[in-house]
Design a protein around this motif. Structure first.
Motif, mmCIF file in Angstrom:
data_model
loop_
_atom_site.group_PDB
_atom_site.id
_atom_site.type_symbol
_atom_site.label_atom_id
_atom_site.label_comp_id
_atom_site.label_asym_id
_atom_site.label_seq_id
_atom_site.Cartn_x
_atom_site.Cartn_y
_atom_site.Cartn_z
ATOM 1 N N VAL A 236 0.847 -1.185 0.000
ATOM 2 C CA VAL A 236 0.000 0.000 0.000
ATOM 3 C C VAL A 236 0.887 1.241 0.000
ATOM 4 O O VAL A 236 1.762 1.396 0.853
ATOM 5 C CB VAL A 236 -0.935 0.010 1.237
ATOM 6 C CG1 VAL A 236 -1.682 1.324 1.330
ATOM 7 C CG2 VAL A 236 -1.895 -1.145 1.167
ATOM 8 N N ILE A 237 0.650 2.094 -1.009
ATOM 9 C CA ILE A 237 1.384 3.355 -1.129
ATOM 10 C C ILE A 237 0.361 4.487 -1.120
ATOM 11 O O ILE A 237 -0.599 4.454 -1.895
ATOM 12 C CB ILE A 237 2.207 3.401 -2.436
ATOM 13 C CG1 ILE A 237 3.183 2.232 -2.480
ATOM 14 C CG2 ILE A 237 2.932 4.731 -2.569
ATOM 15 C CD1 ILE A 237 3.905 2.084 -3.801
ATOM 16 N N PRO A 238 0.530 5.496 -0.247
ATOM 17 C CA PRO A 238 -0.408 6.619 -0.245
ATOM 18 C C PRO A 238 -0.401 7.343 -1.592
ATOM 19 O O PRO A 238 0.639 7.464 -2.237
ATOM 20 C CB PRO A 238 0.124 7.543 0.859
ATOM 21 C CG PRO A 238 1.046 6.708 1.666
ATOM 22 C CD PRO A 238 1.564 5.630 0.774
ATOM 23 N N SER A 239 -1.570 7.830 -2.023
ATOM 24 C CA SER A 239 -1.667 8.553 -3.299
ATOM 25 C C SER A 239 -0.827 9.815 -3.298
ATOM 26 O O SER A 239 -0.299 10.227 -4.319
ATOM 27 C CB SER A 239 -3.124 8.927 -3.586
ATOM 28 O OG SER A 239 -3.897 7.777 -3.696
ATOM 29 N N SER A 240 -0.693 10.416 -2.146
ATOM 30 C CA SER A 240 0.055 11.671 -2.032
ATOM 31 C C SER A 240 1.549 11.428 -1.790
ATOM 32 O O SER A 240 2.255 12.347 -1.387
ATOM 33 C CB SER A 240 -0.520 12.500 -0.896
ATOM 34 O OG SER A 240 -0.436 11.773 0.312
ATOM 35 N N TYR A 241 2.034 10.218 -2.042
ATOM 36 C CA TYR A 241 3.425 9.871 -1.751
ATOM 37 C C TYR A 241 4.407 10.807 -2.460
ATOM 38 O O TYR A 241 5.290 11.379 -1.829
ATOM 39 C CB TYR A 241 3.696 8.419 -2.165
ATOM 40 C CG TYR A 241 5.099 7.957 -1.862
ATOM 41 C CD1 TYR A 241 5.444 7.548 -0.585
ATOM 42 C CD2 TYR A 241 6.085 7.947 -2.846
ATOM 43 C CE1 TYR A 241 6.722 7.126 -0.286
ATOM 44 C CE2 TYR A 241 7.365 7.531 -2.560
ATOM 45 C CZ TYR A 241 7.683 7.119 -1.285
ATOM 46 O OH TYR A 241 8.956 6.714 -0.998
ATOM 47 N N ALA A 242 4.257 10.980 -3.766
ATOM 48 C CA ALA A 242 5.190 11.816 -4.533
ATOM 49 C C ALA A 242 5.093 13.276 -4.102
ATOM 50 O O ALA A 242 6.110 13.944 -3.900
ATOM 51 C CB ALA A 242 4.919 11.679 -6.025
ATOM 52 N N LEU A 243 3.876 13.771 -3.929
ATOM 53 C CA LEU A 243 3.685 15.172 -3.537
ATOM 54 C C LEU A 243 4.275 15.449 -2.160
ATOM 55 O O LEU A 243 5.017 16.422 -1.974
ATOM 56 C CB LEU A 243 2.199 15.521 -3.552
ATOM 57 C CG LEU A 243 1.846 16.940 -3.115
ATOM 58 C CD1 LEU A 243 2.417 17.954 -4.090
ATOM 59 C CD2 LEU A 243 0.349 17.094 -2.974
#
Length: 168
Positions: free
Chosen positions: A30-37
């Motif tokens: 599971v990777i948060p959608s806001s990971y890159a931001l």
């Protein structure tokens, strides 16, 4: 041994499911959608805070060169420890052996693959220690009900919470 990967995206996270041809393991990540931001924002904040600290050290303190370098390095290390990448969580189910639960919380200054042994926390739960895997509900601060996935471990005082990134 080939592995198959499928990805499911949600508003708050993306779920990656990987398994091999012989089906000896299944890995859920599971990777948060806001990971890159969040990683970019934390990196920029790290640069700004260190720039301000270096400017302040240079202007306000008149330290010898080596002490100034050591102070700047200490400030960089401390801010790097506080401003980290969001947590990536994974669970690997290994047939006939058990479950491995992994959390990875990387530094914003370098890729996770460079420092993986230092940022990754893994726990292996043997099959005979696992009593049950449950989907439960709980209450959080704003009287919201959340659903969470947990493992009941024999003789453990607490539940082993899986994918806390999704729960909150």
């Amino acid at each position: 041994m080939k592995s198959q990967v499928s990805v499911i995206k949600d508003q708050r996270y993306s779920l990656s499911i990987e398994k091999d041809d012989r089906e000896t393991f299944v890995k859920f990540t599971v990777i948060p959608s806001s990971y890159a931001l969040k990683s970019v924002v934390n990196f920029l904040l790290l640069i700004v805070l260190n720039s301000i600290a270096m400017k302040t050290c240079h202007d306000k303190l008149e330290l010898p060169f080596y002490k100034a370098v050591m102070l700047r390095l200490a400030i960089f290390v401390v801010t790097s420890m506080f401003l980290r990448k969001p947590t990536i969580e994974s669970m690997t189910v290994i047939r006939n052996y058990g479950v491995e639960v992994t959390k990875e919380n990387g530094l914003v200054v370098c890729p996770n693959s460079w420092i993986q042994p230092w940022i990754q926390r893994s726990d292996f739960l043997a099959r005979d220690l696992i009593v049950d895997v449950i989907i439960n509900e709980g209450f959080v601060k704003n009287q919201q009900v959340i659903f969470y996935l947990a493992i009941l471990v024999r003789e453990a005082k607490r539940l082993t919470l899986l994918f806390s990134v999704c729960a909150l």
